[in-house]
Design an enzyme around this catalytic site. Structure first.
Site, mmCIF file in Angstrom:
data_model
loop_
_atom_site.group_PDB
_atom_site.id
_atom_site.type_symbol
_atom_site.label_atom_id
_atom_site.label_comp_id
_atom_site.label_asym_id
_atom_site.label_seq_id
_atom_site.Cartn_x
_atom_site.Cartn_y
_atom_site.Cartn_z
ATOM 1 N N GLY B 141 12.329 -44.893 -0.628
ATOM 2 C CA GLY B 141 13.660 -44.991 -0.038
ATOM 3 C C GLY B 141 14.734 -44.768 -1.075
ATOM 4 N N LYS B 196 10.740 -35.185 -1.923
ATOM 5 C CA LYS B 196 12.192 -35.042 -1.890
ATOM 6 C C LYS B 196 12.754 -34.397 -3.172
ATOM 7 C CE LYS B 196 13.825 -38.316 -4.813
ATOM 8 N NZ LYS B 196 12.727 -39.090 -5.214
ATOM 9 N N ASP B 255 16.475 -40.219 0.751
ATOM 10 C CA ASP B 255 16.149 -40.032 -0.654
ATOM 11 C C ASP B 255 16.627 -38.663 -1.157
ATOM 12 O OD1 ASP B 255 15.106 -41.213 -2.871
ATOM 13 O OD2 ASP B 255 13.044 -41.305 -2.145
ATOM 14 N N ARG B 264 20.801 -35.905 -12.352
ATOM 15 C CA ARG B 264 19.995 -35.048 -13.212
ATOM 16 C C ARG B 264 19.367 -33.877 -12.470
ATOM 17 N NH1 ARG B 264 17.227 -39.863 -16.596
ATOM 18 N NH2 ARG B 264 17.293 -40.886 -14.564
#
Lengths: 345, 345
Positions: B141, B196, B255, B264
Site C-alpha cells: 500500500g 507498481k 502505490d 526517485r
C-alpha cells in the site's frame, strides 16, 4: 471520408473534431444556442474562444439555426452537450433526425432518474425514442480537450452495442495521437466515467487538507493515494453492482488521474479540503462551469439510493457516503480514514 | 505493550517505528552495517539523518554488533532491509533467531529466482529455513516514509497467512493516522506492490516526454493517464496469472500514485522520457539509491520469462515489454501507444 456533424461547440466537442479532420473527414461544428459567440469567433478567426487554440482550417461552423444544413448528408452525429443539455439534445436535435445514424455521445456522467437510479445516456435517449433505431455510442477514458487539440498522445474507449459500428467510428477518429479502443460493455465504461468525478474530488480534498495543514506546502501524497485507492475499490464494487466488467477500472483510474490534475474539479476539491462548505465553494467558483460537481452530486445520490434499496451497503462505500454528506447535505466532516480499512477473516 | 525490533535503520524502517512507539510499544532500531552513521547520529541527537526529522524519544538504537541484545524478549521482528539486503538478512538475522516469532517484512518488490520466476519474500525466506516456523508477513500500500513520520494520513495493508497474527500486528501499529487493513492474499498484495515500480516509471517517462516536447512546460496529463491506465490493465492481468485477487489493484493504483510523485523513480522516468539511455540515466542519478529501478528491472525480466514460457502473451503486456527493452536492453524506442488499444469483437 465521412461527413460528421458535431452538436455542441464547447471544448470537448470542438477538440474531438481535430483527429476526425486530420483524417480528412468533413467536420461540421454546430453551436448550441449557448455557443453563438464561440461559433461566430471561430468562423472569423479560426480560433476557439475557450480552448484558445486554432482549430483545423477545414472545420465548417454552423450556428444552431442552421442545424438542418449541417445535418445534410451527415453520416455521424456527435453529441457534445454537457450534462445540462441532455434533455435539450433529445428535444431539439434527435427529434429532427429521421435517418438511422450512428450517434457518438461525449456527455460525461450518467442520467439520474427521478427514482434515484443512474442510467447511461444511450439508455436515456433510447427510452425517449423507443421507435427510432439510432445506434448510440459513448466515449470514455482520460482525455482533456486542450491536449487533444495539441495532438498529445491520448487513449480513449468507444462503447456501444455493435462492434461493426464501433469499428467504423474508430476508423473516423483513430490517428497516431488519438488511440481508440472499442468495447461492447457500455454500462461498464459509463459507470467508470461517471464515478471518477466524485472520487477525483475526494483526492483533491486531500490536496486541500494538506495545503491547509502544512505551511511548508508539502503535499501529503500518502493521503491522496489512500483516497485514490479507496476510489478504485468503490468503483470496482459499483461496476459489479451495475453489471459492468472489472476491466473498466482501467478507464476509471486513468480518468481519475486526469481529473485530479485537470483544473476545475481540483479547485473545488481543494476548497472543500480546506474546510470551505459546498455552497460557499460553489459560490467562489461560480464563474467556472462545475459540471463535474453536478456529476459527483448525482452519483452520490444514486449510491445513497442503492444503499436505501438494500442493493449496496453503506460499509462498502464509506468514501461516497462521506462525499454525499459534504456535497449534497452541506455537512463538513473529517474524512473517515479508518472506515477504509478492510480486515482479513 | 510489545517489544519490537526493527532491523534496518533506513527511512522506511525508522518511519514504521513511529506509530508503534506512539502506541506505547518499545521500539528497538537496529542498524545494518550500512546504517552505522544513522544509528550513531540518532543516538546522539534523536534525529534521523536522511529523514531529517526527529524520531520519538522512546526509540532505542542499536548498532548491528548489538543485535543479540536488541533481540532479547523481542515479540516482533521487522525486516526493513532493501531488496539488496534480502540474502544478508536471511544469513545474518534469521539464522540467529531461535524463537518462533512473527516477522513483518517491509522490503519492496519480489525475489527474482535464477529461473526468472518471481516469488514473494516470505516465500523466499521460508524456502531458506524450511524447518523453522516463522510467521512471515508483508506490508503493501501507498506509504512514503517522510509523511508517515509526519503523522500524515496513510492507508496500508499487512498480508500473511494467519488472520490472528495479522490482527495482532495491526494492534501494534494501527493509530489515528496509520490505518492498517489486513489480508491473507499475500501473493496478490506483493505482486501489486512489486509491479507498481515499473509502471510508475512508465508514467514518469510521459512526464519527461512532455517536458522535452513542450517548451511552455504544459504537462500532457492525457498521456500520463493513458500509461497509468495501461499499468492498471497489465497489473490486473499479472494478478490473475500469479493467482492474486483483483481487489489488490486498489493497493497497486494507490502505490503507483505515490511512486509517480515520490521522487526517485520520478527522476529516472523523466530522464528516460527525455531520451536519455538507461545507463547514462543511472550514471546521472548514481548518488541516489535506485532500488525502484532494480525492482522494475526484475519485474520486466520476470514478465519476459512468463512470455517465453507461454504463460503470458506479449500482446497482453505491451507496456512491460517496452519497459524491458528500455531498462534491461538499453534500447530507447517510442512508447507503443497504439498497442495499448483493445478492440471489441
Amino acid at each position: 471520408m465521412s461527413i460528421i456533424t458535431i452538436i455542441g461547440a464547447g471544448m470537448m466537442g470542438s477538440a474531438i473534431g481535430v483527429p476526425a479532420a486530420d483524417n480528412g473527414n468533413e467536420v461540421r461544428l454546430v453551436g448550441t444556442p449557448l455557443d453563438s459567440e464561440i461559433i461566430r469567433h471561430a468562423k472569423q478567426t479560426g480560433e476557439h474562444l475557450t480552448l484558445k487554440r486554432q482549430l483545423p482550417g477545414t472545420f465548417r461552423y454552423f450556428p444552431f439555426e442552421d442545424l438542418d444544413i449541417a445535418l445534410e448528408q451527415s453520416e455521424l452525429i456527435v453529441s457534445a452537450v454537457s450534462s445540462f443539455g441532455v434533455e435539450w439534445f433529445a428535444q431539439n436535435v434527435l427529434k429532427k433526425i429521421s435517418n438511422v445514424l450512428p450517434i457518438l455521445i461525449l456527455t460525461k456522467g450518467m442520467y439520474l432518474e427521478e427514482n434515484g437510479s443512474l442510467i447511461t445516456y444511450p439508455e436515456y435517449y433510447t427510452r425517449q425514442f423507443p421507435d427510432q433505431e439510432f445506434s448510440f455510442n459513448a466515449v470514455g477514458g482520460p482525455c482533456t480537450s486542450y491536449e487533444l487539440v495539441d495532438h498529445d498522445q491520448t487513449e480513449v474507449c468507444f462503447a456501444g452495442s455493435d462492434p461493426l459500428v464501433l469499428a467504423g467510428l474508430r476508423e473516423i477518429f483513430e490517428t497516431d495521437y488519438y488511440h481508440v479502443s472499442t468495447s461492447t460493455d457500455l454500462t461498464g465504461l459509463e459507470v467508470a466515467a461517471a464515478m471518477k468525478n466524485a472520487y477525483a474530488l475526494a483526492v483533491c480534498m486531500a490536496v486541500g487538507l494538506s495545503e491547509a495543514a502544512n505551511a511548508d506546502g508539502h503535499p501529503n501524497y500518502n493521503s491522496q493515494a489512500a483516497l485514490f485507492g479507496q476510489g478504485v475499490r468503490e468503483i470496482m464494487r459499483l461496476l459489479e453492482i451495475y453489471g459492468g466488467g472489472a476491466e473498466n477500472i482501467v478507464y476509471a483510474a486513468g480518468d481519475m488521474y486526469v481529473t485530479i490534475f485537470g483544473g476545475r474539479t481540483r479547485k473545488l476539491g481543494i476548497l472543500l479540503g480546506k474546510g470551505t462548505g459546498i455552497h460557499e465553494a460553489m459560490e467562489e467558483l461560480k464563474d467556472v462551469t462545475l459540471e463535474s460537481a453536478v456529476i459527483a452530486e448525482r452519483t452520490a445520490k444514486a449510491v445513497r439510493t442503492l444503499i436505501a434499496q438494500g442493493k449496496a451497503s453503506a460499509e462498502e462505500f464509506p468514501l461516497m457516503v462521506f462525499l454525499d454528506q459534504v456535497i449534497n447535505k452541506g455537512q463538513q466532516r473529517v474524512i473517515p480514514w479508518s472506515l477504509f480499512e478492510v480486515q482479513a477473516n
